[in-house]
Design a protein around this motif. Structure first.
Motif, PDB file in Angstrom:
ATOM      1  N   PHE A 170       0.983  -0.979   0.272  1.00 41.60           N
ATOM      2  CA  PHE A 170       0.027   0.204  -0.027  1.00 41.60           C
ATOM      3  C   PHE A 170       1.056   1.406  -0.115  1.00 41.60           C
ATOM      4  CE2 PHE A 170      -2.094  -3.260   1.594  1.00 41.60           C
ATOM      5  CZ  PHE A 170      -3.850  -3.004   1.170  1.00 41.60           C
ATOM      6  N   ASP A 171       0.551   1.976  -1.023  1.00 41.52           N
ATOM      7  CA  ASP A 171       1.252   3.464  -0.280  1.00 41.52           C
ATOM      8  C   ASP A 171       0.510   4.160   0.708  1.00 41.52           C
ATOM      9  OD1 ASP A 171       2.036   6.188  -0.949  1.00 41.52           O
ATOM     10  OD2 ASP A 171       0.092   6.273  -1.962  1.00 41.52           O
ATOM     11  N   ASN A 172       1.222   5.276   1.232  1.00 40.21           N
ATOM     12  CA  ASN A 172       0.991   6.180   2.304  1.00 40.21           C
ATOM     13  C   ASN A 172       0.029   7.022   2.157  1.00 40.21           C
ATOM     14  OD1 ASN A 172       0.880   6.178   5.838  1.00 40.21           O
ATOM     15  ND2 ASN A 172       1.886   7.327   5.093  1.00 40.21           N
ATOM     16  N   ASP A 173       0.689   8.145   0.872  1.00 42.76           N
ATOM     17  CA  ASP A 173      -0.015   9.597   1.416  1.00 42.76           C
ATOM     18  C   ASP A 173      -0.603   9.320   0.450  1.00 42.76           C
ATOM     19  OD1 ASP A 173       2.219  10.883   3.361  1.00 42.76           O
ATOM     20  OD2 ASP A 173       3.243  10.681   1.774  1.00 42.76           O
ATOM     21  N   LEU A 222      -3.704   6.088   2.771  1.00 41.80           N
ATOM     22  CA  LEU A 222      -3.915   5.189   3.736  1.00 41.80           C
ATOM     23  C   LEU A 222      -4.266   6.411   3.980  1.00 41.80           C
ATOM     24  CD1 LEU A 222      -0.614   2.423   4.659  1.00 41.80           C
ATOM     25  CD2 LEU A 222      -3.875   1.975   3.530  1.00 41.80           C
ATOM     26  N   TRP A 223      -3.403   7.336   4.874  1.00 42.65           N
ATOM     27  CA  TRP A 223      -3.757   8.987   4.743  1.00 42.65           C
ATOM     28  C   TRP A 223      -4.015   9.775   4.386  1.00 42.65           C
ATOM     29  CZ3 TRP A 223       0.055  10.942   9.737  1.00 42.65           C
ATOM     30  CH2 TRP A 223       0.556  10.894   8.629  1.00 42.65           C
ATOM     31  N   CYS A 224      -4.910  11.050   4.399  1.00 39.10           N
ATOM     32  CA  CYS A 224      -4.662  12.245   3.609  1.00 39.10           C
ATOM     33  C   CYS A 224      -3.248  12.582   2.872  1.00 39.10           C
ATOM     34  CB  CYS A 224      -5.717  13.295   4.471  1.00 39.10           C
ATOM     35  SG  CYS A 224      -5.900  14.604   4.189  1.00 39.10           S
ATOM     36  N   GLY A 270       7.903   8.690   0.806  1.00 41.03           N
ATOM     37  CA  GLY A 270       7.213   9.154   2.555  1.00 41.03           C
ATOM     38  C   GLY A 270       8.776   8.365   2.898  1.00 41.03           C
ATOM     39  N   GLY A 271       9.479   9.491   4.159  1.00 45.05           N
ATOM     40  CA  GLY A 271      10.629   9.080   4.374  1.00 45.05           C
ATOM     41  C   GLY A 271      10.161   7.744   5.385  1.00 45.05           C
ATOM     42  N   ARG A 308       6.688 -10.309  -5.451  1.00 44.57           N
ATOM     43  CA  ARG A 308       5.879  -9.812  -5.930  1.00 44.57           C
ATOM     44  C   ARG A 308       4.669  -9.757  -5.258  1.00 44.57           C
ATOM     45  NH1 ARG A 308       6.123  -8.796 -11.736  1.00 44.57           N
ATOM     46  NH2 ARG A 308       7.446  -9.949 -12.241  1.00 44.57           N
ATOM     47  N   PRO A 309       4.151  -8.742  -5.262  1.00 45.65           N
ATOM     48  CA  PRO A 309       2.634  -8.388  -4.618  1.00 45.65           C
ATOM     49  C   PRO A 309       1.566  -9.036  -5.012  1.00 45.65           C
ATOM     50  CG  PRO A 309       3.320  -6.615  -3.995  1.00 45.65           C
ATOM     51  CD  PRO A 309       4.784  -7.297  -5.001  1.00 45.65           C
ATOM     52  N   ILE A 310       0.867  -9.707  -4.683  1.00 47.94           N
ATOM     53  CA  ILE A 310      -0.602 -10.048  -5.484  1.00 47.94           C
ATOM     54  C   ILE A 310      -1.173  -8.961  -4.824  1.00 47.94           C
ATOM     55  CG2 ILE A 310       0.383 -12.257  -5.517  1.00 47.94           C
ATOM     56  CD1 ILE A 310      -2.436 -12.764  -3.151  1.00 47.94           C
ATOM     57  N   LEU A 311      -1.357  -8.497  -4.524  1.00 44.63           N
ATOM     58  CA  LEU A 311      -2.652  -7.154  -4.632  1.00 44.63           C
ATOM     59  C   LEU A 311      -1.961  -5.715  -4.321  1.00 44.63           C
ATOM     60  CD1 LEU A 311      -6.136  -6.620  -1.838  1.00 44.63           C
ATOM     61  CD2 LEU A 311      -3.553  -5.371  -1.277  1.00 44.63           C
ATOM     62  N   ALA A 312      -1.865  -4.909  -4.623  1.00 44.07           N
ATOM     63  CA  ALA A 312      -1.572  -3.524  -4.925  1.00 44.07           C
ATOM     64  C   ALA A 312      -2.872  -2.448  -4.071  1.00 44.07           C
ATOM     65  CB  ALA A 312      -0.483  -3.182  -5.140  1.00 44.07           C
ATOM     66  N   PHE A 313      -2.077  -0.728  -3.354  1.00 43.22           N
ATOM     67  CA  PHE A 313      -3.143  -0.095  -3.738  1.00 43.22           C
ATOM     68  C   PHE A 313      -2.115   0.836  -3.937  1.00 43.22           C
ATOM     69  CE2 PHE A 313      -7.441  -2.354  -2.697  1.00 43.22           C
ATOM     70  CZ  PHE A 313      -8.456  -1.528  -2.893  1.00 43.22           C
ATOM     71  N   GLY A 314      -3.005   2.158  -4.350  1.00 45.13           N
ATOM     72  CA  GLY A 314      -1.731   3.377  -4.415  1.00 45.13           C
ATOM     73  C   GLY A 314      -3.163   4.305  -5.518  1.00 45.13           C
ATOM     74  N   ASN A 315      -2.926   5.911  -5.079  1.00 50.18           N
ATOM     75  CA  ASN A 315      -3.608   6.813  -5.330  1.00 50.18           C
ATOM     76  C   ASN A 315      -3.206   7.748  -6.511  1.00 50.18           C
ATOM     77  OD1 ASN A 315      -2.005   8.621  -3.188  1.00 50.18           O
ATOM     78  ND2 ASN A 315      -3.738   9.738  -3.769  1.00 50.18           N
TER      79      ASN A 315
END
Length: 347
Positions: free
Chosen positions: A74-77, A80-82, A196-197, A261-268
């Motif tokens: 999962f990406d973060n910014d 997962l959060w604003c 992000g850091g 390699r992931p089998i699930l990924a989320f970004g924005n």
């Protein structure tokens, strides 16, 4: 500082600092009470997630994936959060510069510090992206890793988001927290892979998401081992980039730090595009999701034209290939955890 901050690119900002291991099924008790993902509206999006998890966790099924291979990233910014109106780590960096200013009287005459500390937006804008990066770098180096972590933790107790007037770490998306927990209950190992850091995120990610520090992959600066004046071994943060976990750096980071390699990924955003492509290109069942910010009333609405979290090319590919696009307005009954608590209290 809306002028200068809006002009900063995602990569530019980054350079400024630089489970359960068993086959499981959705909890029967939770399902009887609220169903899986209680903060998600019933519909195609929610069904696609539940269907995918069911297929890859069903022993003997054609899409079954052994628990060891159930990697989700999962990406973060913005995922997962604003992330608006500026990346939260940038807000921390700028607040840190203000706090550090009394120890640096020379900044009163040095740009971009002079423009920033005096509130001269035009002068700061004239410094361009380089000026912003200089400010951020000043707050992310020259200290030990322990001191840096303590400063992040302290900032989170004091700083508040300019619109929501709540601590930044309360602005995590409740639906995504539920998804992370449900995946782990079904034998997945969940990772953050974010521009992000890494040391910034590791301070609070476990409490916010249930993701331990060793499962956070992020951008990093160079550190140096030293023995301090008290004879204690420390790691000093240096003003030098080591790794950038954004864009093409994300699949590279997954390969380097996760090894599967992931089998699930989320970004924005387009910064997640290559990570989504890398995930989708693997063999067997795959799930690729994009969080689309469509809710200006509860959060923000932005995509192709945004300077922060721009969603353009990744969106187009999602439409072409049938990736799952989460519409915040339509798919989420709740945005932040505090909303859920308020709603439950009123029932």
């Amino acid at each position: 500082m809306p002028v200068s901050l809006a002009s900063a690119t995602r990569r530019g900002f980054l350079i400024g600092f630089a489970a359960i291991n068993a086959v499981a099924v959705w909890s029967a008790a939770a399902f009887a009470r609220t169903g899986p993902l209680p903060s998600w509206n019933d519909g195609v999006t929610k069904t696609s997630i539940i269907d995918f998890v069911g297929r890859v966790t069903s022993p003997g099924g054609v899409d079954f994936v052994p628990p060891a291979e159930r990697v989700a990233v999962f990406d973060n910014d913005g995922t997962l959060w604003c992330e608006q109106p500026i990346y939260f780590q940038a807000a921390f960096g700028l607040d840190s510069v203000r706090a550090m200013a009394p120890q640096h009287p020379e900044w009163k005459q040095q740009q971009p510090f002079k423009a920033f500390l005096s509130g001269n937006k035009d002068a700061l804008a004239a410094q361009g992206e380089k000026g912003l990066l200089t400010l951020i770098a000043a707050s992310h180096s020259g200290v030990t890793t322990d001191a840096y972590a303590a400063s992040v933790a302290d900032w989170l107790t004091r700083a508040q988001h300019p619109r929501f007037h709540r601590p930044y770490n309360e602005l995590v998306y409740q639906p995504m927290v539920e998804l992370l927990a449900s995946l782990r209950a079904n034998g997945f190992k969940t990772f953050i892979v974010s521009g992000g850091g890494v040391e910034f995120m590791r301070v609070w990610a476990e409490k916010a998401y249930g993701i331990p520090p060793e499962q956070v992959v992020g951008s990093s600066g160079v550190t140096q081992f030293k023995i301090d004046a008290d004879g204690k071994p420390v790691l000093m943060k240096l003003p030098k980039v080591e790794f950038i976990a954004d864009g093409p750096g994300k699949p590279s980071g997954i390969n380097r730090f996760i090894g599967r390699r992931p089998i699930l990924a989320f970004g924005n955003s387009d910064g997640d595009h290559q990570m989504l492509q890398w995930t989708a290109a693997g063999p067997g069942a795959r799930f690729v999701g994009i969080v689309h910010h469509t809710d200006a009333a509860r959060e923000y609405s932005y995509d192709r034209e945004s300077k922060i979290g721009k969603l353009d090319k990744a969106w187009d590919e999602a439409m072409q290939l049938g990736w799952t696009v989460v519409d915040m307005t339509k798919d989420w009954t709740t945005m932040f955890a505090s909303e859920r608590g308020t709603a439950e209290a009123s029932q």
